[in-house]
Design a protein around this motif. Sequence first.
Motif, mmCIF file in Angstrom:
data_model
loop_
_atom_site.group_PDB
_atom_site.id
_atom_site.type_symbol
_atom_site.label_atom_id
_atom_site.label_comp_id
_atom_site.label_asym_id
_atom_site.label_seq_id
_atom_site.Cartn_x
_atom_site.Cartn_y
_atom_site.Cartn_z
ATOM 1 N N TYR A 61 0.906 -1.273 -0.271
ATOM 2 C CA TYR A 61 -0.281 0.031 -0.346
ATOM 3 C C TYR A 61 0.678 1.277 -0.137
ATOM 4 N N LEU A 68 3.064 0.806 3.209
ATOM 5 C CA LEU A 68 3.344 -0.114 3.651
ATOM 6 C C LEU A 68 2.817 -1.594 3.573
ATOM 7 N N GLY A 122 2.901 -4.036 8.044
ATOM 8 C CA GLY A 122 4.082 -3.271 9.338
ATOM 9 C C GLY A 122 4.315 -2.328 9.409
ATOM 10 N N TYR A 168 -10.205 -0.946 11.481
ATOM 11 C CA TYR A 168 -9.186 -0.542 12.023
ATOM 12 C C TYR A 168 -8.486 -0.150 12.826
ATOM 13 N N GLN A 176 -5.198 3.201 13.368
ATOM 14 C CA GLN A 176 -3.923 3.615 12.749
ATOM 15 C C GLN A 176 -3.401 5.145 13.972
ATOM 16 N N SER A 200 2.267 8.177 13.223
ATOM 17 C CA SER A 200 3.773 7.252 12.609
ATOM 18 C C SER A 200 3.434 6.342 12.800
ATOM 19 N N GLN A 201 2.239 4.532 13.074
ATOM 20 C CA GLN A 201 2.952 4.021 12.748
ATOM 21 C C GLN A 201 1.587 3.545 11.439
ATOM 22 N N GLY A 202 1.679 1.672 10.880
ATOM 23 C CA GLY A 202 0.707 1.480 9.638
ATOM 24 C C GLY A 202 -0.277 1.425 10.748
ATOM 25 N N PRO A 203 -1.481 1.318 9.124
ATOM 26 C CA PRO A 203 -2.772 0.828 9.868
ATOM 27 C C PRO A 203 -3.076 -1.027 11.200
ATOM 28 N N TYR A 228 -5.140 -4.529 12.922
ATOM 29 C CA TYR A 228 -6.743 -4.977 12.239
ATOM 30 C C TYR A 228 -7.335 -4.639 13.790
ATOM 31 N N TYR A 259 -10.388 3.758 11.678
ATOM 32 C CA TYR A 259 -11.863 3.938 10.285
ATOM 33 C C TYR A 259 -12.791 1.745 10.379
ATOM 34 N N LEU A 261 -8.119 -1.659 1.046
ATOM 35 C CA LEU A 261 -9.089 -1.512 2.218
ATOM 36 C C LEU A 261 -9.252 0.118 1.584
ATOM 37 N N PHE A 264 -9.927 3.035 3.219
ATOM 38 C CA PHE A 264 -10.272 3.952 4.191
ATOM 39 C C PHE A 264 -10.808 5.502 4.001
#
Lengths: 114, 115
Positions: free
Chosen positions: A35, A90, A106, B36, B38, B41-44, B46, B87, B103, B105
């Motif tokens: 992504y 991502l 990740g 989800y 987020q 500064s991080q990835g989504p 679950y 989300y 996905l 969002f």
Amino acid sequence: ETGVTQTPRHLVMGMTNKKSLKCEQHLGHNAMYWYKQSAKKPLELMFVYSLEERVENNSVPSRFSPECPNSSHLFLHLHTLQPEDSALYLCASSQDLGSSYEQYFGPGTRLTVT
Amino acid sequence: DAKTTQPNSMESNEEEPVHLPCNHSTISGTDYIHWYRQLPSQGPEYVIHGLTSNVNNRMASLAIAEDRKSSTLILHRATLRDAAVYYCILRDDRWANFGNEKLTFGTGTRLTIIP
């Protein structure tokens, strides 16, 4: 290591460089995804792999080249990028394809193209 | 994909339950409801998903209305680490195994936890 890991976490590259992003999942999943997340834009799906076979390519420019040598590893090879390609990239994985399966992400690689 | 509507932001006190609403009045019978979140500064990440029945996991509970036109994500005891954008998304199972895996969002709900 657990979950989905990505390296490097940060990358600065010039427009003429060639670099690769690496993703590894330790979850035994069959599907992996790339992504792109840009500031103030929705999450964009780039590529989908299932059992090492690419199943979706959402009109991504050829300067992005994915590679999936096995079901645990996914690469994104980058060459002659543009400044507008700067974003958070991502990687995600899921047990299989299908909307009943959740995706695990990740931490991302923050890419800056100068 | 059917659309979802969420409040732009919510606040909650630490250690209290949080109920995050999501409206999806055009949901189809084959749409799964996914949540989800987020963190900055991080990835989504679950959180939870369901189809018709309420669902519980170690992170949260998902309460789905009987007509499925709305759902609520419940964090039973909010901590500062729960501050994130949440989300609510719908994923159509009719496309399973045909490659429509993205996905999508929306803007989500920005949850602020007050110490």
